[in-house]
Motif scaffolding. Structure first.
Motif, PDB file in Angstrom:
ATOM      1  N   THR A   1       3.846   3.086  12.668  1.00  0.00           N
ATOM      2  CA  THR A   1       2.406   3.323  12.792  1.00  0.00           C
ATOM      3  C   THR A   1       1.640   2.553  11.721  1.00  0.00           C
ATOM      4  OG1 THR A   1       2.409   5.289  11.372  1.00  0.00           O
ATOM      5  CG2 THR A   1       2.821   5.619  13.731  1.00  0.00           C
ATOM      6  N   ASP A   2       0.456   2.110  12.084  1.00  0.00           N
ATOM      7  CA  ASP A   2      -0.402   1.400  11.128  1.00  0.00           C
ATOM      8  C   ASP A   2      -0.650   2.254   9.890  1.00  0.00           C
ATOM      9  OD1 ASP A   2      -0.597  -0.319  13.299  1.00  0.00           O
ATOM     10  OD2 ASP A   2      -2.622   0.325  13.836  1.00  0.00           O
TER      11      ASP A   2
ATOM     12  N   LYS B   1      -2.891   2.522   5.765  1.00  0.00           N
ATOM     13  CA  LYS B   1      -4.028   3.437   5.821  1.00  0.00           C
ATOM     14  C   LYS B   1      -4.955   3.309   4.620  1.00  0.00           C
ATOM     15  CE  LYS B   1      -5.092   8.369   6.361  1.00  0.00           C
ATOM     16  NZ  LYS B   1      -4.491   9.732   6.546  1.00  0.00           N
ATOM     17  N   ASN B   2      -4.389   3.187   3.437  1.00  0.00           N
ATOM     18  CA  ASN B   2      -5.206   3.134   2.218  1.00  0.00           C
ATOM     19  C   ASN B   2      -5.976   1.832   2.066  1.00  0.00           C
ATOM     20  OD1 ASN B   2      -4.333   5.691   1.486  1.00  0.00           O
ATOM     21  ND2 ASN B   2      -2.622   4.912   0.258  1.00  0.00           N
ATOM     22  N   TYR B   3      -5.623   0.836   2.865  1.00  0.00           N
ATOM     23  CA  TYR B   3      -6.284  -0.465   2.779  1.00  0.00           C
ATOM     24  C   TYR B   3      -7.347  -0.654   3.854  1.00  0.00           C
ATOM     25  CZ  TYR B   3      -2.216  -1.587  -0.134  1.00  0.00           C
ATOM     26  OH  TYR B   3      -1.244  -1.597  -1.102  1.00  0.00           O
ATOM     27  N   PHE B   4      -7.378   0.230   4.841  1.00  0.00           N
ATOM     28  CA  PHE B   4      -8.242   0.032   6.005  1.00  0.00           C
ATOM     29  C   PHE B   4      -9.734   0.072   5.649  1.00  0.00           C
ATOM     30  CE2 PHE B   4      -5.185   1.576   9.569  1.00  0.00           C
ATOM     31  CZ  PHE B   4      -4.602   0.325   9.582  1.00  0.00           C
TER      32      PHE B   4
ATOM     33  N   TYR C   1     -10.632  -5.327  14.534  1.00  0.00           N
ATOM     34  CA  TYR C   1     -10.293  -6.715  14.190  1.00  0.00           C
ATOM     35  C   TYR C   1      -9.943  -6.829  12.715  1.00  0.00           C
ATOM     36  CZ  TYR C   1     -10.505 -11.806  14.151  1.00  0.00           C
ATOM     37  OH  TYR C   1     -10.189 -13.137  14.020  1.00  0.00           O
ATOM     38  N   ILE C   2     -10.767  -6.222  11.866  1.00  0.00           N
ATOM     39  CA  ILE C   2     -10.535  -6.287  10.425  1.00  0.00           C
ATOM     40  C   ILE C   2      -9.202  -5.631  10.064  1.00  0.00           C
ATOM     41  CG2 ILE C   2     -11.347  -5.460   8.176  1.00  0.00           C
ATOM     42  CD1 ILE C   2     -14.213  -5.642   9.303  1.00  0.00           C
ATOM     43  N   ASN C   3      -8.946  -4.452  10.595  1.00  0.00           N
ATOM     44  CA  ASN C   3      -7.772  -3.689  10.201  1.00  0.00           C
ATOM     45  C   ASN C   3      -6.473  -4.264  10.752  1.00  0.00           C
ATOM     46  OD1 ASN C   3      -9.280  -1.908   8.659  1.00  0.00           O
ATOM     47  ND2 ASN C   3      -9.586  -0.471  10.343  1.00  0.00           N
ATOM     48  N   GLN C   4      -6.522  -4.949  11.902  1.00  0.00           N
ATOM     49  CA  GLN C   4      -5.295  -5.584  12.388  1.00  0.00           C
ATOM     50  C   GLN C   4      -4.919  -6.771  11.508  1.00  0.00           C
ATOM     51  OE1 GLN C   4      -4.880  -8.723  14.150  1.00  0.00           O
ATOM     52  NE2 GLN C   4      -7.047  -9.342  14.089  1.00  0.00           N
ATOM     53  N   GLU C   5      -5.920  -7.460  10.942  1.00  0.00           N
ATOM     54  CA  GLU C   5      -5.624  -8.550  10.015  1.00  0.00           C
ATOM     55  C   GLU C   5      -5.036  -7.999   8.716  1.00  0.00           C
ATOM     56  OE1 GLU C   5      -8.861 -11.272   9.423  1.00  0.00           O
ATOM     57  OE2 GLU C   5      -8.537 -12.172  11.397  1.00  0.00           O
ATOM     58  N   ILE C   6      -5.564  -6.865   8.280  1.00  0.00           N
ATOM     59  CA  ILE C   6      -5.038  -6.222   7.071  1.00  0.00           C
ATOM     60  C   ILE C   6      -3.578  -5.814   7.285  1.00  0.00           C
ATOM     61  CG2 ILE C   6      -5.207  -4.139   5.648  1.00  0.00           C
ATOM     62  CD1 ILE C   6      -8.266  -4.351   5.931  1.00  0.00           C
TER      63      ILE C   6
ATOM     64  N   SER D   1      -9.533  -6.569  -2.751  1.00  0.00           N
ATOM     65  CA  SER D   1      -8.706  -5.798  -1.827  1.00  0.00           C
ATOM     66  C   SER D   1      -8.447  -6.669  -0.598  1.00  0.00           C
ATOM     67  CB  SER D   1      -9.425  -4.515  -1.413  1.00  0.00           C
ATOM     68  OG  SER D   1     -10.601  -4.835  -0.673  1.00  0.00           O
ATOM     69  N   TYR D   2      -7.597  -6.191   0.301  1.00  0.00           N
ATOM     70  CA  TYR D   2      -7.391  -6.925   1.555  1.00  0.00           C
ATOM     71  C   TYR D   2      -8.705  -7.006   2.335  1.00  0.00           C
ATOM     72  CZ  TYR D   2      -2.336  -6.641   0.787  1.00  0.00           C
ATOM     73  OH  TYR D   2      -1.066  -6.766   0.269  1.00  0.00           O
ATOM     74  N   LYS D   3      -9.493  -5.942   2.272  1.00  0.00           N
ATOM     75  CA  LYS D   3     -10.790  -5.945   2.952  1.00  0.00           C
ATOM     76  C   LYS D   3     -11.690  -7.047   2.403  1.00  0.00           C
ATOM     77  CE  LYS D   3     -11.427  -1.640   1.870  1.00  0.00           C
ATOM     78  NZ  LYS D   3     -12.017  -0.290   1.688  1.00  0.00           N
ATOM     79  N   ASP D   4     -11.621  -7.267   1.098  1.00  0.00           N
ATOM     80  CA  ASP D   4     -12.448  -8.309   0.481  1.00  0.00           C
ATOM     81  C   ASP D   4     -12.067  -9.691   0.998  1.00  0.00           C
ATOM     82  OD1 ASP D   4     -13.903  -6.511  -1.114  1.00  0.00           O
ATOM     83  OD2 ASP D   4     -12.341  -6.519  -2.652  1.00  0.00           O
TER      84      ASP D   4
END
Length: 288
Positions: A59-60, A65-68, A81-86, A194-197
């Motif tokens: 599971t993702d 989860k903490n990076y989403f 889209y953002i979270n699948q790249e993460i 972060s990965y989000k950044d």
């Protein structure tokens, strides 16, 4: 820890394409390479039927989860889209594999594939690093090309990689744990990113990897052209049909094909040229 696996991030809306990909994966996976499939917790029951000795579900939320990205703002890419790249960038933190080939649901394998197709040796993954010069001059692709190059340049600037070639790939490449760990520890942490950044700066996860791969020098570079033939737009597909390129022809250079799921009229499989294209080739192209 596995030395090499395949990894696919998917979800319920892609299940038909995923099923088509899995059918070809099972058919041509002659070395029993493991495939880890990352899905949202809510979709787990839908994908259980695909599990077998080579296909494992994860599971993702179990690792990412903490990076989403949790909230969506106007003008931003969708959360999905953002979270699948993460997910693709942080999967290494599961310590399940030293190297993992990221594959999407719109892939179809077309011949037997082996670890040696993706690894130069036990310690050295092949890396897809290209300039896409042929694609750059296609008129039907120009609307996307300019912005894509600008985003790639942003990544090169961020990691301080001075290389005008801007080599990268569109996806479906092998990611290495050592390189990704260095990306996080030697770049992201120092920049307080972060990965989000990363995705906010430039939404091309594979270009972040490719740029840092070249910058850090942690793994020997064995650059290759893409493993899969990508049909970015229907026009690309039509051009292949006009040239009478069959599936057997494509097998000579690629392990699979990608029929981009963003086509206006989606298509999952490559069909050999029909009578019309054969007639057109004979009556028009051969006489030019």
């Amino acid at each position: 820890m596995h030395n090499f696996i395949m990894f696919s991030k998917t979800y319920r809306d892609d299940i038909k394409r995923f099923e088509n990909m899995i059918k070809s994966f099972n058919k041509f996976n002659v070395e029993n390479i493991k495939l880890y499939v990352s899905i949202p917790e809510d979709d787990l029951v839908l994908f259980k039927k695909f599990e077998n000795e080579n296909i494992k579900l994860i599971t993702d939320e179990s690792y990412a989860k903490n990076y989403f990205q949790k909230e969506h703002k106007d003008g931003e890419l969708s959360l999905g889209y953002i979270n699948q790249e993460i997910c693709k960038l942080c999967f290494w933190e599961t310590n399940l594999a030293q190297n993992y080939l990221c594959i999407d649901s719109d892939i179809e394998f077309i011949r037997d594939f082996y670890i040696s197709d993706f690894m130069a040796d036990e310690n050295t993954p092949y890396i897809v690093l290209v300039q896409d010069k042929d694609l750059a001059i296609e008129k039907h692709y120009q609307w996307f090309w300019t912005s894509r190059q600008e985003f790639i340049q942003k990544i090169y600037n961020e990691v301080n990689l001075n290389d005008r070639r801007l080599r990268t790939c569109h996806g479906n490449t092998v990611l290495n744990l050592t390189v990704l760990k260095s990306l996080k520890e030697d770049f992201m942490i120092k920049k307080a990113y972060s990965y989000k950044d990363l995705i906010k700066i430039s939404p091309f996860e594979f270009s972040w990897y490719n740029a840092w791969f070249q910058k850090c020098g942690k793994v020997r570079e064995m650059a290759v052209e893409p493993f899969f033939k990508v049909f970015h737009m229907r026009m690309d597909y039509i051009f292949y049909q006009l040239k009478l390129i069959s599936l057997e022809d494509i097998k000579k250079s690629y392990v699979g094909i990608v029929m981009n799921s963003n086509w206006e009229k989606p298509q999952m499989e490559y069909k050999n040229p029909n009578k019309f294209f054969k007639w057109f080739y004979k009556k028009v192209l051969q006489r030019m």
